[in-house]
Design an enzyme around this catalytic site. Structure first.
Site, PDB file in Angstrom:
ATOM      1  N   ARG A  20      -8.507  16.860-105.884  1.00  0.00           N
ATOM      2  CA  ARG A  20      -9.560  17.574-106.124  1.00  0.00           C
ATOM      3  C   ARG A  20     -10.004  17.725-107.247  1.00  0.00           C
ATOM      4  O   ARG A  20      -9.248  18.512-108.162  1.00  0.00           O
ATOM      5  CB  ARG A  20      -9.736  18.852-105.044  1.00  0.00           C
ATOM      6  CG  ARG A  20      -9.074  18.559-103.662  1.00  0.00           C
ATOM      7  CD  ARG A  20     -10.054  19.191-102.545  1.00  0.00           C
ATOM      8  NE  ARG A  20      -9.635  18.526-101.471  1.00  0.00           N
ATOM      9  CZ  ARG A  20     -10.169  18.798-100.091  1.00  0.00           C
ATOM     10  NH1 ARG A  20     -10.847  20.169-100.287  1.00  0.00           N
ATOM     11  NH2 ARG A  20      -9.861  18.468 -99.135  1.00  0.00           N
ATOM     12  N   ARG A  66      -0.801  26.946-100.691  1.00  0.00           N
ATOM     13  CA  ARG A  66      -1.492  28.281-100.454  1.00  0.00           C
ATOM     14  C   ARG A  66      -0.853  28.872 -99.139  1.00  0.00           C
ATOM     15  O   ARG A  66      -0.494  30.061 -99.440  1.00  0.00           O
ATOM     16  CB  ARG A  66      -3.131  28.005 -99.734  1.00  0.00           C
ATOM     17  CG  ARG A  66      -3.960  27.711-100.665  1.00  0.00           C
ATOM     18  CD  ARG A  66      -5.447  27.998-100.448  1.00  0.00           C
ATOM     19  NE  ARG A  66      -6.576  27.669-101.177  1.00  0.00           N
ATOM     20  CZ  ARG A  66      -7.641  27.416-100.862  1.00  0.00           C
ATOM     21  NH1 ARG A  66      -8.156  27.770 -99.752  1.00  0.00           N
ATOM     22  NH2 ARG A  66      -8.387  27.187-101.906  1.00  0.00           N
ATOM     23  N   ARG A  99      -6.607  30.453-106.294  1.00  0.00           N
ATOM     24  CA  ARG A  99      -6.442  29.548-105.093  1.00  0.00           C
ATOM     25  C   ARG A  99      -6.642  28.228-105.256  1.00  0.00           C
ATOM     26  O   ARG A  99      -6.502  27.302-104.207  1.00  0.00           O
ATOM     27  CB  ARG A  99      -7.658  29.902-103.987  1.00  0.00           C
ATOM     28  CG  ARG A  99      -7.774  31.554-103.849  1.00  0.00           C
ATOM     29  CD  ARG A  99      -8.590  31.704-102.632  1.00  0.00           C
ATOM     30  NE  ARG A  99     -10.180  31.132-103.276  1.00  0.00           N
ATOM     31  CZ  ARG A  99     -11.050  31.688-103.874  1.00  0.00           C
ATOM     32  NH1 ARG A  99     -10.679  32.757-104.617  1.00  0.00           N
ATOM     33  NH2 ARG A  99     -12.129  30.843-103.959  1.00  0.00           N
TER      34      ARG A  99
END
Ligand code: AMO
Length: 453
Positions: free
Chosen positions: A215, A415, A223
């Site tokens: 990404r 996460r 995060r």
């Protein structure tokens, strides 16, 4: 190593001579004695070099942390008063007969047992990963992947490997890394296996994958990663998104039981606790209900906002922990405008989708939804989002030729690991984190500290 005894198996060799292949964790000198903590992949044991084995003692006096050694030793039971009941192998000790150095080590550039600042931790990653703390984090992460696989196989899901080179952005929204392919054509790195897992519902009905995704988010937060591990699943013949939520809930319960069995030592070392899971269903509220609750309880009026802010996610999770006996909360019905084109609208809640996020200890760890499975409705939705259906013709074949009603989820492994173990930053849950400023070394100063090594 021929004839090697693993540290976890030393108890079977009390009063016998063994060969141990290990790394020196710590060396302590007491007068003429040298004590070593030796570690291998199965555990740690104390060894002592005594003056009556002069040659071995001389080599032991040369050792430093991280030296790799082969040790011939006798396994002794410790006298009662020397037993350290709280330590693994605290009731035995190796009496060293001889030591061979297999690899020497320079002095570590940091103190192994002190807390490290995050940049130091990543600058020296090949070494910091050897610490107990880091080994515990990635041992737990491996158990999460194991449990994910085991649970889904048991539920009739087939595993698949998703492509990582894609023609265009699968999500039609997420930030994409583009690169030059062959013959002047551009390609992208996959942001998600989304389109492929949906296609495979038409083949296997239930599928899952675990894999690296990319990404190009320009976020430097606690995060976000630019390279992450996504645990995806997709299932056919659902009634609606609630079937997918039930699968996710089953998975999280299974994960708790699995971690309790496999990872108690790591949780204790990290001073972490297993998630609180309610006896009944996980707390579930629509986005609107969540916003109304936040308004009622805190006065912050965000009713009608298209998404939750990070601070809202944190608040909802602490509310669920305190009042609903759960570290997990589902939030459903996000607006059509905020969810990707493949998400099904809910005809009963105009403007909203049959979508959900799973929040865990303050952060969104999972997104999911029921998908549109009707070909024409899917094309229409693409157009309404300004996407060109012709670019998706490969994917659309699956829908033109019939696909069951289906839905699925994407779970961010780092996460989940971060929140499972109470880590401050998601990057600590990535072995070799990539972010805007770092690919192994800091990008701004590519020599970093490793030139000293
Ligand atoms: P989404 O984009 O919400 O959904 O991603 C799913 C989950 O992946 C994790 N995640 C990230 N973790 C760290 N750094 C990032 N930059 C990052 N981006 C995403 C999060 C998030 O919840 N195709 C859909 C899923 C689906 O509907 O099946 C998707 O990719 O934990």
């Amino acid at each position: 190593m021929k004839g090697r005894t693993l540290i976890a198996e030393l108890h079977e060799s009390i009063d016998k001579e063994v060969t141990v292949g290990a790394v020196v964790d710590v060396r302590r000198d007491h007068g003429k004695l040298v004590f070593l903590d030796l570690r291998d992949r199965t555990g740690v044991v104390q060894a002592v070099a005594l003056p009556n084995h002069a040659e071995a003692l001389a080599v032991a006096q040369e050792l430093r942390p991280e030296y790799v050694v082969r040790v011939e030793a006798k396994v002794n039971k410790r006298p009662e008063r020397m037993v350290k009941a709280d330590q693994p192998n605290g009731d035995i000790e190796l009496e060293i007969l001889s030591v061979t150095i297999l690899a020497r080590a320079s002095e570590l550039p940091f103190d192994k047992d002190t807390a490290l600042n995050i940049d130091t931790n990543f600058d020296y990653r090949p070494l910091t990963l050897r610490r107990d703390r880091e080994r515990a984090i990635f041992a737990v992460q491996a158990e999460i992947v194991h449990a994910y696989r085991e649970y889904l196989r048991g539920e009739g899901f087939s595993e698949f490997q998703a492509p990582k080179i894609v023609g265009d952005d699968a999500e039609g929204g997420a930030e994409v890394f583009r690169f030059e392919y062959f013959n002047d054509r551009m390609a992208s790195l996959a942001t998600s296996p989304q389109l492929y897992k949906q296609i495979l519902v038409g083949v296997y009905e239930r599928v899952f994958s675990t894999g690296t995704m990319f990404r190009a988010e320009r976020h430097s937060t606690s995060r976000h990663l630019n390279e992450l591990t996504m645990l995806d699943l997709e299932m056919g013949f659902i009634d609606d998104h609630r079937d997918v939520m039930a699968a996710m809930e089953g998975l999280m319960r299974y994960l708790n039981t699995h971690l309790q069995k496999t990872s108690a030592r790591e949780f204790a070392l990290m001073e972490a606790t297993l998630p609180l899971v309610p006896e009944g269903q996980f707390p579930t509220m629509t986005l609107k209900e969540a916003q109304e609750l936040i308004k009622k309880e805190t006065g912050a009026d965000k009713v009608g906002a298209p998404d939750l802010d990070p601070e809202d996610e944190r608040w909802l999770c602490s509310y669920a922990n305190e009042h609903l006996q759960s570290d997990y909360v589902f939030v459903t019905h996000y607006p059509t405008s905020k969810r990707p084109f493949y998400t099904m609208d809910d005809p009963e809640v105009p403007g909203m989708t049959k979508s959900f996020d799973l929040l865990f200890r303050g952060v969104e760890i999972v997104s999911g939804s029921q998908r549109i499975h009707d070909h024409d409705a899917l094309v229409q939705k693409m157009e309404s989002k300004g996407l060109d259906p012709a670019k998706f013709s490969f994917y659309l074949q699956a829908f033109k030729y019939g696909i069951p009603p289906h839905g699925g989820t994407g779970l961010g492994l780092e996460r989940l690991t971060q929140k499972m173990l109470g880590l401050e930053n998601v990057k600590e849950a990535s072995l070799f984190p990539r972010d805007m400023n770092r690919i192994d070394l800091l990008l701004a100063k590519d020599t970093a500290h490793t030139s000293d090594l």
